[in-house]
Scaffold this motif. Sequence first.
Motif, PDB file in Angstrom:
ATOM      1  N   LEU A   1     -55.507-108.503  18.829  1.00 29.16           N
ATOM      2  CA  LEU A   1     -55.455-107.882  17.516  1.00 29.16           C
ATOM      3  C   LEU A   1     -54.132-108.158  16.806  1.00 29.16           C
ATOM      4  O   LEU A   1     -54.080-108.225  15.577  1.00 29.16           O
ATOM      5  N   ALA A   2     -53.079-108.322  17.581  1.00 26.98           N
ATOM      6  CA  ALA A   2     -51.753-108.489  16.992  1.00 26.98           C
ATOM      7  C   ALA A   2     -51.451-109.929  16.599  1.00 26.98           C
ATOM      8  O   ALA A   2     -50.899-110.183  15.522  1.00 26.98           O
ATOM      9  N   CYS A   3     -51.806-110.866  17.459  1.00 25.96           N
ATOM     10  CA  CYS A   3     -51.398-112.263  17.233  1.00 25.96           C
ATOM     11  C   CYS A   3     -51.877-112.836  15.907  1.00 25.96           C
ATOM     12  O   CYS A   3     -51.112-113.553  15.239  1.00 25.96           O
ATOM     13  N   PRO A   4     -53.103-112.556  15.453  1.00 25.14           N
ATOM     14  CA  PRO A   4     -53.524-113.104  14.153  1.00 25.14           C
ATOM     15  C   PRO A   4     -52.706-112.584  12.978  1.00 25.14           C
ATOM     16  O   PRO A   4     -52.780-113.144  11.879  1.00 25.14           O
ATOM     17  N   ARG A   5     -51.917-111.533  13.205  1.00 27.21           N
ATOM     18  CA  ARG A   5     -51.144-110.942  12.119  1.00 27.21           C
ATOM     19  C   ARG A   5     -49.681-111.348  12.162  1.00 27.21           C
ATOM     20  O   ARG A   5     -48.864-110.821  11.392  1.00 27.21           O
ATOM     21  N   VAL A   6     -49.329-112.279  13.035  1.00 30.06           N
ATOM     22  CA  VAL A   6     -47.963-112.808  13.055  1.00 30.06           C
ATOM     23  C   VAL A   6     -47.767-113.686  11.822  1.00 30.06           C
ATOM     24  O   VAL A   6     -48.577-114.582  11.563  1.00 30.06           O
ATOM     25  N   PRO A   7     -46.721-113.442  11.029  1.00 33.18           N
ATOM     26  CA  PRO A   7     -46.491-114.280   9.843  1.00 33.18           C
ATOM     27  C   PRO A   7     -46.324-115.746  10.231  1.00 33.18           C
ATOM     28  O   PRO A   7     -45.805-116.076  11.306  1.00 33.18           O
ATOM     29  N   SER A   8     -46.751-116.618   9.369  1.00 35.19           N
ATOM     30  CA  SER A   8     -46.714-118.054   9.673  1.00 35.19           C
ATOM     31  C   SER A   8     -45.296-118.573   9.866  1.00 35.19           C
ATOM     32  O   SER A   8     -45.079-119.566  10.563  1.00 35.19           O
ATOM     33  N   ASP A   9     -44.307-117.888   9.264  1.00 38.75           N
ATOM     34  CA  ASP A   9     -42.924-118.361   9.383  1.00 38.75           C
ATOM     35  C   ASP A   9     -42.144-117.622  10.474  1.00 38.75           C
ATOM     36  O   ASP A   9     -40.922-117.744  10.559  1.00 38.75           O
ATOM     37  N   ALA A  10     -42.845-116.826  11.299  1.00 35.02           N
ATOM     38  CA  ALA A  10     -42.154-116.081  12.361  1.00 35.02           C
ATOM     39  C   ALA A  10     -41.614-117.036  13.410  1.00 35.02           C
ATOM     40  O   ALA A  10     -42.231-118.043  13.748  1.00 35.02           O
TER      41      ALA A  10
END
Length: 202
Positions: A178-187
Motif C-alpha cells: 500500500l505504501a510503495c505506490p505512493r512514494v514520490p517519483s523523485d524520492a
Amino acid sequence: MWAAKLGLAETLAYEVTDQIASWQSRKVSPELEPWLQARDQLESAQRLARRNGAVEELLGVLYSERRRNPDFQQLALDHFTAALTQRPSSPYTWASIADVRYRLGSTTGDYEQVLLNAVLLGPNEPEVQRIVVDYGFALWDDIGPETKAAVLQAIASGMRRNPMEMLKISERRGRLSLACPRVPSDARFPDPLWAKLCEANT
C-alpha cells in the motif's frame, strides 16, 4: 494579576515542553524524579490558568510518557479528552488520543472517527501522519473505506516529507504494497534495499 498568572503558567509549561522534547528526542523513558517535578510544574500551571487546553494537553503528553503504566495511560487519555473541550480543533490532541487508546487496546466504537478527525484537522502535520499511518495500517483489516482513504491520504502526505519513515512504518505493519505506490517519483532512498523492496511490492 490575571496576566501575571497566565505569564507564569506559560513559563512553567514551556519549561516542561522542553524537557518532554528532550526525552522524546533521545527516545528514553523519563526517570521518576524529573517526571514528578515536571508533573508538579504543570499542575501549578494548571492552577494558575484554569481552562487552559495547552496545559491539559501537556499533562496528557507527560502521563503518556510513562508507557508501561496503564493507569497513567488512562490518566493521559483523561487529560487529552479534557483538552478537547478547550481546543476541539487540535489535530495533535486527536492523534494523541488515538495513540493512547491504541496502547490501551481501546480501538472499537468511535476509534475510527478519532483517526478521521486527526487527518481532517492536521493533514500536513508530521506526527499526525505518523500516528494515523501506524495505527491505521495495524487495524487495516478492521477499518471501513472512509478510514482507509484517510490513512492513504496521510501516507501520501507523509511520503512527500519523509518517505523513509513512512516505508519503515509500513514494512513493520506488513503494508508495503500500500505504501510503495505512493512514494514520490523523485524520492531518494539512502539504502538501495528499500528500492528493491518496493519493486517487489508493486
